[in-house]
Design a protein around this motif. Structure first.
Motif, PDB file in Angstrom:
ATOM      1  N   CYS A   5      49.934  36.712  31.512  1.00  0.00           N
ATOM      2  CA  CYS A   5      50.554  37.335  32.684  1.00  0.00           C
ATOM      3  C   CYS A   5      49.600  37.250  33.865  1.00  0.00           C
ATOM      4  CB  CYS A   5      50.918  38.797  32.402  1.00  0.00           C
ATOM      5  SG  CYS A   5      49.509  39.879  32.080  1.00  0.00           S
ATOM      6  N   ALA A   6      50.103  37.648  35.034  1.00  0.00           N
ATOM      7  CA  ALA A   6      49.301  37.674  36.253  1.00  0.00           C
ATOM      8  C   ALA A   6      49.086  39.129  36.656  1.00  0.00           C
ATOM      9  CB  ALA A   6      50.014  36.924  37.376  1.00  0.00           C
ATOM     10  N   ALA A   7      47.852  39.477  36.975  1.00  0.00           N
ATOM     11  CA  ALA A   7      47.519  40.844  37.381  1.00  0.00           C
ATOM     12  C   ALA A   7      47.747  40.991  38.886  1.00  0.00           C
ATOM     13  CB  ALA A   7      46.079  41.167  37.021  1.00  0.00           C
ATOM     14  N   HIS A   8      48.667  41.871  39.263  1.00  0.00           N
ATOM     15  CA  HIS A   8      49.055  42.082  40.654  1.00  0.00           C
ATOM     16  C   HIS A   8      48.053  42.976  41.371  1.00  0.00           C
ATOM     17  CE1 HIS A   8      51.781  44.069  43.759  1.00  0.00           C
ATOM     18  NE2 HIS A   8      51.831  42.784  44.063  1.00  0.00           N
ATOM     19  N   ARG A   9      47.339  42.399  42.320  1.00  0.00           N
ATOM     20  CA  ARG A   9      46.259  43.088  43.040  1.00  0.00           C
ATOM     21  C   ARG A   9      45.185  43.579  42.069  1.00  0.00           C
ATOM     22  NH1 ARG A   9      50.302  46.849  46.786  1.00  0.00           N
ATOM     23  NH2 ARG A   9      51.790  45.175  47.189  1.00  0.00           N
ATOM     24  N   GLY A  10      44.989  42.809  40.997  1.00  0.00           N
ATOM     25  CA  GLY A  10      44.115  43.237  39.917  1.00  0.00           C
ATOM     26  C   GLY A  10      44.897  44.119  38.960  1.00  0.00           C
ATOM     27  N   PHE A  11      44.190  44.830  38.099  1.00  0.00           N
ATOM     28  CA  PHE A  11      44.840  45.763  37.170  1.00  0.00           C
ATOM     29  C   PHE A  11      45.114  47.039  37.963  1.00  0.00           C
ATOM     30  CE2 PHE A  11      44.798  46.636  32.362  1.00  0.00           C
ATOM     31  CZ  PHE A  11      45.847  47.528  32.462  1.00  0.00           C
ATOM     32  N   SER A  12      46.082  46.930  38.879  1.00  0.00           N
ATOM     33  CA  SER A  12      46.288  47.981  39.874  1.00  0.00           C
ATOM     34  C   SER A  12      47.109  49.158  39.379  1.00  0.00           C
ATOM     35  CB  SER A  12      46.939  47.397  41.133  1.00  0.00           C
ATOM     36  OG  SER A  12      48.153  46.751  40.799  1.00  0.00           O
ATOM     37  N   GLY A  13      47.655  49.052  38.153  1.00  0.00           N
ATOM     38  CA  GLY A  13      48.345  50.201  37.603  1.00  0.00           C
ATOM     39  C   GLY A  13      47.379  51.303  37.215  1.00  0.00           C
ATOM     40  N   ILE A  14      46.118  50.931  37.007  1.00  0.00           N
ATOM     41  CA  ILE A  14      45.099  51.898  36.606  1.00  0.00           C
ATOM     42  C   ILE A  14      44.014  52.048  37.667  1.00  0.00           C
ATOM     43  CG2 ILE A  14      43.266  52.348  34.926  1.00  0.00           C
ATOM     44  CD1 ILE A  14      45.064  51.197  32.787  1.00  0.00           C
ATOM     45  N   ALA A  15      43.451  50.928  38.113  1.00  0.00           N
ATOM     46  CA  ALA A  15      42.377  50.951  39.106  1.00  0.00           C
ATOM     47  C   ALA A  15      42.946  50.746  40.511  1.00  0.00           C
ATOM     48  CB  ALA A  15      41.349  49.872  38.787  1.00  0.00           C
ATOM     49  N   PRO A  16      42.204  51.138  41.549  1.00  0.00           N
ATOM     50  CA  PRO A  16      42.695  50.951  42.922  1.00  0.00           C
ATOM     51  C   PRO A  16      42.861  49.478  43.268  1.00  0.00           C
ATOM     52  CG  PRO A  16      40.413  51.708  42.919  1.00  0.00           C
ATOM     53  CD  PRO A  16      40.910  51.832  41.523  1.00  0.00           C
ATOM     54  N   GLU A  17      44.020  49.128  43.784  1.00  0.00           N
ATOM     55  CA  GLU A  17      44.385  47.745  44.071  1.00  0.00           C
ATOM     56  C   GLU A  17      43.383  47.031  44.968  1.00  0.00           C
ATOM     57  OE1 GLU A  17      47.409  47.942  47.782  1.00  0.00           O
ATOM     58  OE2 GLU A  17      48.102  49.028  46.006  1.00  0.00           O
ATOM     59  N   ASN A  18      43.234  45.734  44.718  1.00  0.00           N
ATOM     60  CA  ASN A  18      42.403  44.864  45.550  1.00  0.00           C
ATOM     61  C   ASN A  18      40.943  45.312  45.642  1.00  0.00           C
ATOM     62  OD1 ASN A  18      44.260  42.802  46.382  1.00  0.00           O
ATOM     63  ND2 ASN A  18      45.239  44.271  47.757  1.00  0.00           N
ATOM     64  N   THR A  19      40.457  45.967  44.591  1.00  0.00           N
ATOM     65  CA  THR A  19      39.035  46.328  44.526  1.00  0.00           C
ATOM     66  C   THR A  19      38.398  45.635  43.334  1.00  0.00           C
ATOM     67  OG1 THR A  19      39.377  48.269  43.089  1.00  0.00           O
ATOM     68  CG2 THR A  19      39.505  48.620  45.486  1.00  0.00           C
ATOM     69  N   MET A  20      37.060  45.639  43.288  1.00  0.00           N
ATOM     70  CA  MET A  20      36.382  45.010  42.161  1.00  0.00           C
ATOM     71  C   MET A  20      36.669  45.750  40.864  1.00  0.00           C
ATOM     72  SD  MET A  20      35.092  42.187  42.930  1.00  0.00           S
ATOM     73  CE  MET A  20      34.435  41.990  41.273  1.00  0.00           C
ATOM     74  N   ALA A  21      36.931  47.049  40.941  1.00  0.00           N
ATOM     75  CA  ALA A  21      37.284  47.799  39.736  1.00  0.00           C
ATOM     76  C   ALA A  21      38.558  47.230  39.121  1.00  0.00           C
ATOM     77  CB  ALA A  21      37.461  49.278  40.072  1.00  0.00           C
ATOM     78  N   ALA A  22      39.549  46.947  39.960  1.00  0.00           N
ATOM     79  CA  ALA A  22      40.815  46.391  39.479  1.00  0.00           C
ATOM     80  C   ALA A  22      40.638  44.955  38.988  1.00  0.00           C
ATOM     81  CB  ALA A  22      41.871  46.440  40.577  1.00  0.00           C
ATOM     82  N   VAL A  23      39.785  44.199  39.659  1.00  0.00           N
ATOM     83  CA  VAL A  23      39.524  42.821  39.266  1.00  0.00           C
ATOM     84  C   VAL A  23      38.825  42.771  37.909  1.00  0.00           C
ATOM     85  CG1 VAL A  23      38.227  40.725  39.842  1.00  0.00           C
ATOM     86  CG2 VAL A  23      39.430  41.980  41.641  1.00  0.00           C
ATOM     87  N   LYS A  24      37.790  43.589  37.744  1.00  0.00           N
ATOM     88  CA  LYS A  24      37.040  43.598  36.489  1.00  0.00           C
ATOM     89  C   LYS A  24      37.904  44.065  35.326  1.00  0.00           C
ATOM     90  CE  LYS A  24      32.534  44.288  38.677  1.00  0.00           C
ATOM     91  NZ  LYS A  24      31.427  45.252  38.945  1.00  0.00           N
ATOM     92  N   LEU A  25      38.727  45.065  35.565  1.00  0.00           N
ATOM     93  CA  LEU A  25      39.606  45.557  34.511  1.00  0.00           C
ATOM     94  C   LEU A  25      40.602  44.474  34.096  1.00  0.00           C
ATOM     95  CD1 LEU A  25      39.917  48.202  32.944  1.00  0.00           C
ATOM     96  CD2 LEU A  25      41.688  48.878  34.571  1.00  0.00           C
ATOM     97  N   ALA A  26      41.088  43.716  35.073  1.00  0.00           N
ATOM     98  CA  ALA A  26      42.012  42.616  34.764  1.00  0.00           C
ATOM     99  C   ALA A  26      41.315  41.554  33.916  1.00  0.00           C
ATOM    100  CB  ALA A  26      42.539  42.000  36.052  1.00  0.00           C
ATOM    101  N   MET A  27      40.070  41.240  34.241  1.00  0.00           N
ATOM    102  CA  MET A  27      39.350  40.210  33.509  1.00  0.00           C
ATOM    103  C   MET A  27      39.040  40.621  32.079  1.00  0.00           C
ATOM    104  SD  MET A  27      36.812  38.243  36.176  1.00  0.00           S
ATOM    105  CE  MET A  27      35.907  39.681  36.752  1.00  0.00           C
ATOM    106  N   GLU A  28      39.056  41.914  31.802  1.00  0.00           N
ATOM    107  CA  GLU A  28      38.798  42.393  30.447  1.00  0.00           C
ATOM    108  C   GLU A  28      39.993  42.191  29.525  1.00  0.00           C
ATOM    109  OE1 GLU A  28      37.602  46.451  30.829  1.00  0.00           O
ATOM    110  OE2 GLU A  28      35.711  45.961  31.841  1.00  0.00           O
ATOM    111  N   ASN A  29      41.181  41.954  30.122  1.00  0.00           N
ATOM    112  CA  ASN A  29      42.382  41.747  29.313  1.00  0.00           C
ATOM    113  C   ASN A  29      42.502  40.262  28.974  1.00  0.00           C
ATOM    114  OD1 ASN A  29      45.337  41.080  28.861  1.00  0.00           O
ATOM    115  ND2 ASN A  29      45.456  43.306  28.924  1.00  0.00           N
ATOM    116  N   THR A  30      42.513  39.958  27.696  1.00  0.00           N
ATOM    117  CA  THR A  30      42.545  38.580  27.213  1.00  0.00           C
ATOM    118  C   THR A  30      43.731  37.793  27.748  1.00  0.00           C
ATOM    119  OG1 THR A  30      41.486  39.293  25.170  1.00  0.00           O
ATOM    120  CG2 THR A  30      42.570  37.137  25.134  1.00  0.00           C
ATOM    121  N   TYR A  31      44.850  38.473  27.987  1.00  0.00           N
ATOM    122  CA  TYR A  31      46.088  37.790  28.349  1.00  0.00           C
ATOM    123  C   TYR A  31      46.321  37.682  29.847  1.00  0.00           C
ATOM    124  CZ  TYR A  31      46.786  38.068  23.401  1.00  0.00           C
ATOM    125  OH  TYR A  31      46.608  37.933  22.046  1.00  0.00           O
TER     126      TYR A  31
END
Length: 258
Positions: A5-31
């Motif tokens: 899948c594609a992470a929209h603005r990063g993993f923005s359902g949990i972390a604040p969108e378009n931040t490194m927190a959201a980006v890093k959380l997205a990269m932790e998901n294998t899929y």
């Protein structure tokens, strides 16, 4: 259905969108194999990640994005609005973002502009991508067709895609005229028939933005190559991987990564 899948603005359902927190959380998901982010320009010409045209909703700042210098923007709190756990999270430059995902994720860079709002934005975005040799990993997308044309004028080899909240009868012709082979479309306008025609025309489809399992399954059944863009990669994983939902319409019963 694609096996990712594609992470929209990063993993923005949990972390604040378009931040490194959201980006890093997205990269932790294998899929998560793709990530979508929005890019605008500071008053002094620094491309950085933010969705809204004002600072009000997602930062501690106020006013139009285009009126703020990067020195000011870099000090804003871009996390507290989401959760106290993210207090102090900062805005991210395009350069820093690309450095983080290079070699790890494919990138959908939305050129967040309208009516030439940010002169020079497209040039700076293309330069940042080329500096890192990421031409094959990035697609430039926008609602603004003028921005897509600018990217092609800067470098005809750059991949572009149209973002659209609708499905006009001549949509595939429009994409061809733009030289675009990527379509970022609201899932509400997708049908199995259209998806099939688009894929046969060489168009890659990203359906946005889907966060519930029921809709994810419905859209994925339309065509196996539709990519789902979501704020919740964990829901996608629970739906298609952990839950091993069968793709019976297309006869795909085996799950897992390619």
């Amino acid at each position: 259905m694609t096996d990712y899948c594609a992470a929209h603005r990063g993993f923005s359902g949990i972390a604040p969108e378009n931040t490194m927190a959201a980006v890093k959380l997205a990269m932790e998901n294998t899929y998560v194999k793709w990530i979508e982010v929005d890019v605008q320009l500071s008053k002094d010409g620094v491309p950085f990640l933010i969705h809204d045209y004002t600072l009000n909703r997602t930062t501690s700042g106020r006013g139009p994005v285009k009126d703020a210098l990067w020195d000011e923007l870099s000090r804003l709190d871009a996390g507290s609005w989401k959760s106290p756990d993210y207090a102090g999270e900062r805005l991210v430059t395009l350069d820093r973002f690309l450095e983080a995902v290079q070699g790890r994720l494919k990138v959908n860079l939305e050129i967040k502009t309208e009516n030439d709002k940010y002169p020079g934005l497209e040039e700076r975005m293309v330069a940042a991508v080329k500096k890192r040799g990421m031409e094959q990993d990035v697609v430039f997308t926008s609602f603004d067709t003028g921005a897509l044309c600018k990217v092609k004028k800067i470098d005809p080899g750059m991949r572009t895609g149209l973002i659209i909240d609708g499905r006009p009868a001549d949509l595939l012709e429009r994409l061809k005229d733009l030289g675009s082979d990527f379509l970022s479309i609201s899932y509400r306008y997708l049908t199995a028939e259209f998806a099939s025609r688009a894929v046969q025309s060489g168009v890659e489809i990203m359906a946005w933005t889907i966060d519930d399992a029921k809709t994810m399954k419905r859209i994925s059944e339309m065509h196996p190559e539709i990519m789902i863009c979501t704020n919740r990669p964990d829901v996608w994983q629970d739906t298609f991987i952990n839950g091993k939902v069968p793709r019976t319409r297309f006869g795909f019963l085996k799950w897992g990564r390619k």
